[in-house]
Motif scaffolding. Sequence first.
Motif, PDB file in Angstrom:
ATOM      1  N   ASP A 112       0.823  -1.210   0.000  1.00 62.66           N
ATOM      2  CA  ASP A 112       0.000   0.000   0.000  1.00 62.66           C
ATOM      3  C   ASP A 112       0.859   1.263   0.000  1.00 62.66           C
ATOM      4  O   ASP A 112       0.436   2.306  -0.501  1.00 62.66           O
ATOM      5  CB  ASP A 112      -0.934   0.015   1.210  1.00 62.66           C
ATOM      6  N   THR A 113       2.072   1.175   0.557  1.00 61.59           N
ATOM      7  CA  THR A 113       2.957   2.335   0.618  1.00 61.59           C
ATOM      8  C   THR A 113       3.798   2.474  -0.646  1.00 61.59           C
ATOM      9  O   THR A 113       3.903   3.559  -1.222  1.00 61.59           O
ATOM     10  CB  THR A 113       3.889   2.236   1.843  1.00 61.59           C
ATOM     11  N   LEU A 114       4.413   1.374  -1.088  1.00 60.40           N
ATOM     12  CA  LEU A 114       5.363   1.439  -2.195  1.00 60.40           C
ATOM     13  C   LEU A 114       4.730   1.164  -3.559  1.00 60.40           C
ATOM     14  O   LEU A 114       5.336   1.478  -4.591  1.00 60.40           O
ATOM     15  CB  LEU A 114       6.507   0.444  -1.960  1.00 60.40           C
ATOM     16  N   GLN A 115       3.519   0.596  -3.551  1.00 55.05           N
ATOM     17  CA  GLN A 115       2.855   0.255  -4.809  1.00 55.05           C
ATOM     18  C   GLN A 115       1.350   0.519  -4.695  1.00 55.05           C
ATOM     19  O   GLN A 115       0.540  -0.375  -4.899  1.00 55.05           O
ATOM     20  CB  GLN A 115       3.129  -1.222  -5.149  1.00 55.05           C
ATOM     21  N   PRO A 116       0.960   1.753  -4.367  1.00 50.71           N
ATOM     22  CA  PRO A 116      -0.473   2.044  -4.192  1.00 50.71           C
ATOM     23  C   PRO A 116      -1.241   1.858  -5.500  1.00 50.71           C
ATOM     24  O   PRO A 116      -0.771   2.250  -6.571  1.00 50.71           O
ATOM     25  CB  PRO A 116      -0.477   3.507  -3.740  1.00 50.71           C
ATOM     26  N   ASP A 117      -2.396   1.215  -5.375  1.00 47.35           N
ATOM     27  CA  ASP A 117      -3.246   0.957  -6.550  1.00 47.35           C
ATOM     28  C   ASP A 117      -2.522   0.179  -7.646  1.00 47.35           C
ATOM     29  O   ASP A 117      -2.854   0.282  -8.834  1.00 47.35           O
ATOM     30  CB  ASP A 117      -3.781   2.275  -7.121  1.00 47.35           C
ATOM     31  N   GLY A 118      -1.514  -0.584  -7.247  1.00 47.19           N
ATOM     32  CA  GLY A 118      -0.799  -1.409  -8.212  1.00 47.19           C
ATOM     33  C   GLY A 118       0.234  -0.682  -9.040  1.00 47.19           C
ATOM     34  O   GLY A 118       0.818  -1.274  -9.951  1.00 47.19           O
ATOM     35  N   ARG A 119       0.503   0.591  -8.740  1.00 47.23           N
ATOM     36  CA  ARG A 119       1.470   1.373  -9.515  1.00 47.23           C
ATOM     37  C   ARG A 119       2.743   1.589  -8.701  1.00 47.23           C
ATOM     38  O   ARG A 119       2.686   1.996  -7.541  1.00 47.23           O
ATOM     39  CB  ARG A 119       0.867   2.724  -9.908  1.00 47.23           C
ATOM     40  N   ASP A 120       3.876   1.338  -9.328  1.00 52.77           N
ATOM     41  CA  ASP A 120       5.158   1.542  -8.652  1.00 52.77           C
ATOM     42  C   ASP A 120       5.367   3.021  -8.325  1.00 52.77           C
ATOM     43  O   ASP A 120       5.189   3.895  -9.192  1.00 52.77           O
ATOM     44  CB  ASP A 120       6.322   1.081  -9.542  1.00 52.77           C
ATOM     45  N   THR A 121       5.743   3.298  -7.109  1.00 50.56           N
ATOM     46  CA  THR A 121       6.232   4.632  -6.768  1.00 50.56           C
ATOM     47  C   THR A 121       7.662   4.777  -7.276  1.00 50.56           C
ATOM     48  O   THR A 121       8.334   3.770  -7.574  1.00 50.56           O
ATOM     49  CB  THR A 121       6.218   4.829  -5.251  1.00 50.56           C
ATOM     50  N   PRO A 122       8.187   6.003  -7.368  1.00 50.24           N
ATOM     51  CA  PRO A 122       9.602   6.162  -7.724  1.00 50.24           C
ATOM     52  C   PRO A 122      10.536   5.426  -6.768  1.00 50.24           C
ATOM     53  O   PRO A 122      11.591   4.943  -7.192  1.00 50.24           O
ATOM     54  CB  PRO A 122       9.804   7.682  -7.665  1.00 50.24           C
ATOM     55  N   MET A 123      10.130   5.280  -5.503  1.00 49.15           N
ATOM     56  CA  MET A 123      10.973   4.554  -4.553  1.00 49.15           C
ATOM     57  C   MET A 123      11.027   3.069  -4.892  1.00 49.15           C
ATOM     58  O   MET A 123      12.097   2.448  -4.835  1.00 49.15           O
ATOM     59  CB  MET A 123      10.463   4.754  -3.128  1.00 49.15           C
ATOM     60  N   LEU A 124       9.894   2.472  -5.252  1.00 47.94           N
ATOM     61  CA  LEU A 124       9.913   1.066  -5.647  1.00 47.94           C
ATOM     62  C   LEU A 124      10.685   0.898  -6.949  1.00 47.94           C
ATOM     63  O   LEU A 124      11.402  -0.099  -7.130  1.00 47.94           O
ATOM     64  CB  LEU A 124       8.494   0.524  -5.790  1.00 47.94           C
ATOM     65  N   ALA A 125      10.584   1.858  -7.856  1.00 49.23           N
ATOM     66  CA  ALA A 125      11.383   1.809  -9.083  1.00 49.23           C
ATOM     67  C   ALA A 125      12.872   1.822  -8.760  1.00 49.23           C
ATOM     68  O   ALA A 125      13.668   1.131  -9.419  1.00 49.23           O
ATOM     69  CB  ALA A 125      11.027   2.985  -9.987  1.00 49.23           C
ATOM     70  N   ALA A 126      13.267   2.569  -7.732  1.00 47.50           N
ATOM     71  CA  ALA A 126      14.673   2.594  -7.317  1.00 47.50           C
ATOM     72  C   ALA A 126      15.101   1.242  -6.759  1.00 47.50           C
ATOM     73  O   ALA A 126      16.221   0.775  -7.005  1.00 47.50           O
ATOM     74  CB  ALA A 126      14.878   3.687  -6.271  1.00 47.50           C
ATOM     75  N   ILE A 127      14.203   0.594  -6.031  1.00 47.59           N
ATOM     76  CA  ILE A 127      14.505  -0.747  -5.502  1.00 47.59           C
ATOM     77  C   ILE A 127      14.687  -1.731  -6.658  1.00 47.59           C
ATOM     78  O   ILE A 127      15.591  -2.573  -6.639  1.00 47.59           O
ATOM     79  CB  ILE A 127      13.387  -1.196  -4.545  1.00 47.59           C
ATOM     80  N   ARG A 128      13.845  -1.619  -7.662  1.00 48.54           N
ATOM     81  CA  ARG A 128      13.982  -2.507  -8.819  1.00 48.54           C
ATOM     82  C   ARG A 128      15.318  -2.281  -9.530  1.00 48.54           C
ATOM     83  O   ARG A 128      15.908  -3.222 -10.079  1.00 48.54           O
ATOM     84  CB  ARG A 128      12.814  -2.296  -9.778  1.00 48.54           C
ATOM     85  N   LYS A 129      15.819  -1.062  -9.526  1.00 47.42           N
ATOM     86  CA  LYS A 129      17.120  -0.791 -10.133  1.00 47.42           C
ATOM     87  C   LYS A 129      18.232  -1.542  -9.414  1.00 47.42           C
ATOM     88  O   LYS A 129      19.207  -1.981 -10.045  1.00 47.42           O
ATOM     89  CB  LYS A 129      17.401   0.707 -10.122  1.00 47.42           C
ATOM     90  N   VAL A 130      18.105  -1.692  -8.106  1.00 48.27           N
ATOM     91  CA  VAL A 130      19.099  -2.452  -7.346  1.00 48.27           C
ATOM     92  C   VAL A 130      19.134  -3.897  -7.846  1.00 48.27           C
ATOM     93  O   VAL A 130      20.208  -4.484  -8.065  1.00 48.27           O
ATOM     94  CB  VAL A 130      18.784  -2.407  -5.839  1.00 48.27           C
TER      95      VAL A 130
END
Length: 406
Positions: A112-130
Motif C-alpha cells: 500500500d505504501t510502495l505500490q499504491p493501486d498497483g502502480r510503482d512509486t519512484p521509490m519502488l522503481a529505485a529498488i527494482r534498479k538495485v
Amino acid sequence: MHSPDQPGTVIVIGGALKADSQAVWQRIVDEAGGPGSRIAVFPTAAYEPARVAAQIVASLNRCGAQADVVPIAPHLAGVDLHATLNDPALIARVAASRGVFFSGGAQEYLVDTLQPDGRDTPMLAAIRKVAQAGGVIAGTSAGAAVMSRVMFRDAMDNLAVLRGQWRAGQEYDRGFGFVSPQLLVDQHFLKRGRIGRMLPAMRALGYPLGLGVDENAAVVIRGSLLEVIGGSGAVVVDLREAVHDAALPVFNLRGARLSYLDHGDRHDLATGHTTPAEHKRREPRIEPGAAGFEPATRSERYFLDILGEGCFLAAMVQLLQGAFDEVKGLAFRARLGRAEEAGDIGFEFRLHRGPGLAGWHSAARGCEEYTVVGARLDVIPVRVAEPLFTPLTAEQPHVVPSVARS
C-alpha cells in the motif's frame, strides 16, 4: 524460470529470524558484494519500525555491511511519509545501494505504501534498479511475502482458505514480483501449517510452483536455482502433474509433488533436480522403493491436526523412513458449540510414495536434518461427524480391549 529483467539475487526469509543466525545475515552481505556494501533497510511493514530497523542494521553491520535505514513506514513517528517517499535524494541513495532488506510486520503496509493501486512509486522503481544491477533483495516474513507477483495479504485461517474463502484485496493481493512469475512464495510455513493455504492459492491463481519457507530459514534464489540456509528448511510444491475433480464443490487435489530441503540443500526449479548438502551426501541415500529398504520406524501414526506446528514435516519424514507407503492426517476445526458455515467439512491429507521418492538424513551438524524429494500428496474433502465424539458414561455399554501379556 528466470525473469530476464531481474538478474539479481533474492533472499526469502521465513520469519522469526534469530539475531545470531550468522549464516543468513552473512549471506545477505556477501550477495550484496561483501564488506562495505551499502544495504537499504525498509522497516515499512513493522509496527515498531525504529526498533526493528535498528536490530536489522546492527545484524547486517556486524557482518561488514554499511546498512542504512530508509525512514518510510506508516507507524514511524515524526516522519512525513509522503514527503519522504518522494524525496529525490533518498530515492537516489536507494538506487545506488547494493542491497535492499524488507522487515517483517504487515505486508499490506509494504504494497500500500510502495505500490499504491498497483502502480510503482519512484521509490519502488529505485529498488527494482538495485535488482536489475545485480544486487540483492532480501526480506523476512512480510518482507518475504511480497517477493512473488501475487501475495497472501490476510489469509491467516488455513482452513477457511481450503474451504474457499478467497477474495482479492483480502486473502490475497498483488506483490512486487521479484521472483519468477511461476513461483508463489509463503513464509512461517511449517510452523503455521501453511501448506493448507498454499495449495488452494496455487490452484486459484494458476501457479505451477510454490515455495514455503519456514521460520529461521532462508532461501537464496538466483534464477531457477534455490539454496536453503539457516536453522530450518523449506518446502517446494509442484502442481504441474496434479489433477482435481471439478465435480466436487470444494477444493481437492491429487498428485501434487513435494520436496523438503534444509540447510545446504540446493534445488533447480527448471529441472526439478535436488542436490543435498555435502554432509548429507556422505550418508546412505534413503530409497523406500529400493530392494532391501529397512524402515527406521515401524509405528503407524495418523495426524489428527496435520496443519499443526511441525506436523506436516513430521509426516513427510515418516513417509520417507517409515514402514508404510502412505501417511495420513486431518485438517478440521470442531465447532465448539457454535454454528459455523461448512463446519463439518474437513480435508484428509494423504502423503504417499511414488516413483522417485528418496531422501537423506544426517546428524553431522549436531541436529537431525532431512532432505525429502518427490513425496506425493492428495487432498481429499471429507465430511466429519458432528459431534466428533461423545463422553463415555457408566450407563453406556462398552468393551475394554484386553492387553496380551507375555
